[in-house]
Scaffold this active site. Structure first.
Site, mmCIF file in Angstrom:
data_model
loop_
_atom_site.group_PDB
_atom_site.id
_atom_site.type_symbol
_atom_site.label_atom_id
_atom_site.label_comp_id
_atom_site.label_asym_id
_atom_site.label_seq_id
_atom_site.Cartn_x
_atom_site.Cartn_y
_atom_site.Cartn_z
ATOM 1 N N ASP A 295 -7.351 1.447 -6.920
ATOM 2 C CA ASP A 295 -8.242 2.322 -7.695
ATOM 3 C C ASP A 295 -7.521 3.630 -8.003
ATOM 4 O OD1 ASP A 295 -8.357 2.628 -4.884
ATOM 5 O OD2 ASP A 295 -10.409 3.318 -4.905
ATOM 6 N N GLU A 479 0.901 9.496 0.963
ATOM 7 C CA GLU A 479 0.159 8.278 0.632
ATOM 8 C C GLU A 479 0.915 7.423 -0.374
ATOM 9 O OE1 GLU A 479 -4.267 7.163 -1.167
ATOM 10 O OE2 GLU A 479 -3.360 9.100 -1.617
#
Length: 516
Positions: A295, A479
């Site tokens: 996403d 991340e």
């Protein structure tokens, strides 16, 4: 260690999502842009009883000089970021930094928070870091790879037990242990976690978690017996000619995501104005993409540069179906270990049937790559993505197919910092120029499975070198990374690049061991 209050897992008051609990107050706060990140308010804790806060809000909001920001500050406690106060020693190796980070990222068993969105878990667990203060489903498998390298078998066992607890409680693993994630799951990695744990213990672990493996399978295969027509779908199940069945991502709600409320409303408005797309339909596609973990990505778009053309629920994803093949094979083995030969053979047949369907629908013979399939248009989708390497990871590709895929990796995906996620620069975080730890591992292990060791080792070296370089520069484990230009930070998406970071730490330690 904190005390643990066993919650009652129902859709009653204790597990109401914040947008349902606070109603117009929640919507007004999320639409007001008080917080830069919509997840902040979704994770906040009420200082008073939620019912009293709601009553005060409806009483005070029409008064002259009412200030919504001040009202929220007075009545809610905002969550803290993980790792925000942790100081890195960049003179030490990254591996040492990660060993120091594990305790910082480890959360102890939780209390039931009155009015909060957190779902308590009975055992310690590792969170990704930054804004992600809860246990995430598919993240955790890649985190466990590193925990294994760190010798933290007990913590891995606790995390597997937590996921089993969620499956027992809800029938599936939510995206994470938040009430606002209770309408969807994430890529089903539980069977891989159980196998990882079994490798550290023994195969009895498979039979121990057999009930939960079966429950999760039932969730993904939940179907409507009356709707079995070709190229039709019910929830996560899609029926294809000849009795074949494959799966898609889905969400049981068709409303804005609480953790990204304003962003979803704005996108739905834009899609309705531009294409007349019904808002509830768009929300479903957004939520289904969130279940995928990607996403967001042009992978789910009709027009690769236009987010408002997202149509996730029309798409059969190759990675999801490879994961469900692994779940079927794991169930077959677990039933055999439990002397249930009938169920063993049943799941062996299911796995064989899925392999046939994977080759029929995902292998694009013209482009020589495994690609997602649009079952509504009955054709492959356009984007080439690293999801196409999942058949290598699970050893489902034929030898001739694997050579084509290696060529794509070398010519299209491999950059100086690792592998691109896709070739498209859409501005979304799961697109070029970004690279993500879980996909580096899937690709690396997949290439090694077919003895493409030279390119696998090159990938390993490029990825680890990028992480080492960024750590020396900033003292952070991130991340995601810009793998195309290693002098730039990765961008895109709905929030800033987060540090911590669970799956980056895990994959780094695992790939470092392979490098040695």
């Amino acid at each position: 260690m904190f005390g643990f209050v066993a919650p009652s897992f129902t859709y009653g008051h204790s597990h109401v999502s914040p947008e349902d609990l606070y109603g117009s107050l929640f919507r007004d706060v999320q639409n007001s842009k008080i917080f830069k990140d919509s997840k902040t308010f979704a994770d906040s804790l009420p200082i008073d009883d939620p019912v009293l806060i709601i009553e005060r809000y409806h009483h005070e909001k029409s008064e002259p000089g009412f200030n919504l920001s001040q009202f929220v500050e007075k009545h809610f406690q905002m969550p803290a970021h993980y790792v925000s106060t942790f100081h890195a020693d960049t003179s030490k190796p990254v591996s040492d930094h990660i060993e120091r980070l594990w305790p910082v990222l480890t959360r102890q068993p939780d209390y039931q928070e009155r009015g909060g969105s957190l779902i308590p878990l009975p055992h310690p667990y590792v969170v990704p870091g930054g804004r992600f203060r809860e246990i995430y489903y598919w993240d955790s498998y890649f985190t466990m790879l590193g925990l294994r390298e760190s010798g933290k078998k007990e913590l891995i066992g606790h995390m597997v037990e937590n996921f089993a607890y969620l499956i027992n409680s809800f029938g599936y693993v939510p995206t994470a242990n938040r009430t606002y994630y209770l309408s969807r799951s994430q890529p089903p990695f539980f069977s891989l976690m159980v196998r990882l744990y079994a490798e550290m213990e023994d195969n009895k672990i498979l039979t121990r978690f057999l009930p939960q493996l079966q429950k999760e399978y039932n969730y993904w295969m939940n179907d409507d017996e009356a709707a079995k027509k070709d190229f039709t779908a019910y929830r996560r199940v899609v029926h294809l000619p000849g009795g074949k069945v494959l799966n898609r991502y889905w969400d049981d709600r068709a409303t804005p995501r609480p953790e990204s409320y304003r962003e979803d409303v704005e996108l739905a408005d834009a899609a309705f104005e531009k294409y007349g797309t019904p808002r509830d339909q768009l929300y479903r596609h957004i939520r289904a993409a969130a279940e995928s973990g990607w996403d967001f990505s042009s992978r789910w778009f009709g027009d690769e540069n236009d987010f408002s053309t997202i149509h996730t629920t029309d798409i059969l994803p190759v990675d999801l179906n490879c994961l469900l093949y692994h779940l079927e094979k794991t169930l077959a083995e677990a039933y055999l270990l439990g002397d249930n030969r009938k169920m063993h053979l049943e799941f062996e047949e299911k796995a064989k049937a899925r392999v046939v369907a994977i080759h029929e629908y995902f292998w694009n013979d013209e482009r020589k790559f495994f690609m997602d399939y649009d079952f509504v248009k009955q054709q492959s989708t356009r984007p080439l993505t690293l999801a196409g390497l999942f058949p290598l990871f699970f050893k489902l590709a034929r030898k001739d197919q694997s050579h084509y895929i290696r060529g794509y990796v070398r010519l299209n995906f491999l950059k100086s910092g690792g592998l691109l996620t896709t070739k498209v620069r859409s501005g979304q975080q799961w697109d070029s120029p970004n690279g993500w730890a879980p996909l580096q591992w899937i690709a690396y292990q997949g290439l090694r499975n077919y003895n493409f060791n030279r390119i696998a080792n090159q990938l390993n070296e490029n990825w680890l070198s990028l992480i080492d370089k960024e750590f020396k520069h900033s003292g952070k484990m991130l991340e995601k990374y810009d793998v195309a230009d290693t002098n730039l930070l990765a961008g895109g998406g709905e929030y800033e690049n987060q540090e911590g970071f669970g799956w980056t730490n895990g994959v780094y330690l695992r790939m470092k061991r392979h490098q040695r």
